[in-house]
Design an enzyme around this catalytic site. Structure first.
Site, PDB file in Angstrom:
ATOM      1  N   SER A 138       0.825  -1.231   0.016  1.00 30.15           N
ATOM      2  CA  SER A 138      -0.032  -0.182  -0.136  1.00 30.15           C
ATOM      3  C   SER A 138       0.784   1.247   0.081  1.00 30.15           C
ATOM      4  O   SER A 138       2.026   1.180  -0.609  1.00 30.15           O
ATOM      5  CB  SER A 138      -0.913   0.015   1.295  1.00 30.15           C
ATOM      6  OG  SER A 138      -1.790   1.143   1.403  1.00 30.15           O
ATOM      7  N   SER A 139       0.671   2.324   0.852  1.00 21.02           N
ATOM      8  CA  SER A 139       1.340   3.400   0.816  1.00 21.02           C
ATOM      9  C   SER A 139       0.761   4.251   1.873  1.00 21.02           C
ATOM     10  O   SER A 139      -0.182   4.256   2.612  1.00 21.02           O
ATOM     11  CB  SER A 139       1.054   4.126  -0.475  1.00 21.02           C
ATOM     12  OG  SER A 139       1.610   5.392  -0.256  1.00 21.02           O
ATOM     13  N   TYR A 152      -4.826   7.489  -6.438  1.00 19.76           N
ATOM     14  CA  TYR A 152      -3.560   6.723  -5.743  1.00 19.76           C
ATOM     15  C   TYR A 152      -3.807   6.388  -4.379  1.00 19.76           C
ATOM     16  O   TYR A 152      -3.855   5.343  -3.751  1.00 19.76           O
ATOM     17  CB  TYR A 152      -2.378   7.550  -5.988  1.00 19.76           C
ATOM     18  CG  TYR A 152      -0.976   6.742  -5.228  1.00 19.76           C
ATOM     19  CD1 TYR A 152      -0.794   5.827  -6.187  1.00 19.76           C
ATOM     20  CD2 TYR A 152      -0.728   7.123  -4.151  1.00 19.76           C
ATOM     21  CE1 TYR A 152       0.564   4.972  -5.795  1.00 19.76           C
ATOM     22  CE2 TYR A 152       0.540   6.411  -3.700  1.00 19.76           C
ATOM     23  CZ  TYR A 152       1.093   5.334  -4.308  1.00 19.76           C
ATOM     24  OH  TYR A 152       1.898   4.772  -3.725  1.00 19.76           O
ATOM     25  N   LYS A 156      -4.985   2.967  -2.372  1.00 18.65           N
ATOM     26  CA  LYS A 156      -4.078   2.365  -1.345  1.00 18.65           C
ATOM     27  C   LYS A 156      -4.596   2.288  -0.144  1.00 18.65           C
ATOM     28  O   LYS A 156      -4.337   1.298   0.499  1.00 18.65           O
ATOM     29  CB  LYS A 156      -2.969   3.484  -1.208  1.00 18.65           C
ATOM     30  CG  LYS A 156      -1.805   3.279  -2.452  1.00 18.65           C
ATOM     31  CD  LYS A 156      -1.450   2.045  -2.810  1.00 18.65           C
ATOM     32  CE  LYS A 156      -0.314   2.050  -3.884  1.00 18.65           C
ATOM     33  NZ  LYS A 156       0.418   0.774  -4.160  1.00 18.65           N
TER      34      LYS A 156
END
Length: 253
Positions: A138-139, A152, A156
């Site tokens: 993920s982020s 984005y 995520k």
């Protein structure tokens, strides 16, 4: 610490560059057989050959993870070649930052459904594994609003939710599922390398936000991923491991 990865079989999407390449190399160095995929056939072939030099089995296939049948065929090929699957690492992202409809569609097709289809295809094999593990990359953009808010960050965040749902539902089958959320990671040819050249003001701002005074490396993310994917982390499931040098400020209970 012995991660007990020797002889296990792993899949890594986006395994030719950056974080994905470092994850594949780290798993191979620990003795795991590794199957990679990416879109560039020459890079896939070269990476698979390099991984094989570690003394493990390594195969690769050029494909787009948004292509569900291609992903399923790759999973079947890897399982047949290795004699089973133990570890699945979903690493690919469309890196869709813009807010237009095409970016939302790309993020959904690649980040979200690319992961879902990968996991679905691998599950019959994971159910037969003695050390089954799913890791989604993920982020920190999924944890807080930053310059990547939009497709984005949204997808995520969705990946973390999806992964924790997998952990709960698959625990009775002894299949673990965790996510890893990198912060800003620098490598040649990567996003932050491009930002450093194309938008030095944003690069300097991102650098100043991190109390360590630097960006992370793919190897640092790979080390965390290899651990959480391994039998050494056998009672860790449903977690989101943040690898960001204290960049994010939110407290994760």
């Amino acid at each position: 610490m012995d991660l007990k990865l020797d002889g296990l079989n792993a899949l890594v999407t986006g395994g030719t560059k950056g974080i994905g390449r470092a994850i594949a190399e780290t798993l191979a160095a620990e003795g795991a057989n590794v199957a990679i995929c990416a879109r560039n056939e020459a890079e896939v072939d070269a990476t698979a050959a390099a991984l094989s030099a570690s003394g493990v089995k390594a195969i690769g296939r050029a494909l787009d993870v948004a292509d569900g049948p291609a992903v399923a065929a790759w999973v079947e090929e890897a399982a047949a070649s290795f004699g089973g699957l133990d570890i699945v690492v979903a690493n690919v992202s469309a890196l869709a930052i813009a807010g237009d409809e095409a970016s939302w569609q790309a993020g959904f097709a690649v980040d979200m459904m690319g992961t879902v289809r990968l996991v679905d295809a691998a599950l019959p094999y994971l159910e037969r594994s003695r050390a089954a593990s799913i890791v989604t990359v993920s982020s920190v953009s999924g944890r807080e609003i930053d310059f990547a808010a939009g497709p984005y960050g949204a997808f995520k965040a969705a990946l973390i939710h999806y992964t924790q749902g997998l952990a709960f539902n698959l625990a009775p089958k002894n299949i673990r599922a965790n996510s890893v959320s990198p912060g800003n990671i620098y490598f040649k040819g990567g996003v932050w390398d491009q930002i450093e050249t194309g938008n030095p003001e944003l690069f300097a701002r991102a650098l100043a936000l991190n109390p360590t005074g630097r960006l992370g490396t793919p190897q640092e993310v790979a080390n965390a991923t290899a651990f959480i994917a391994s039998p050494a982390a056998s009672f860790i499931t449903g977690s989101n491991l943040v690898v960001d040098g204290a960049l994010t400020r939110g407290v994760q209970f």
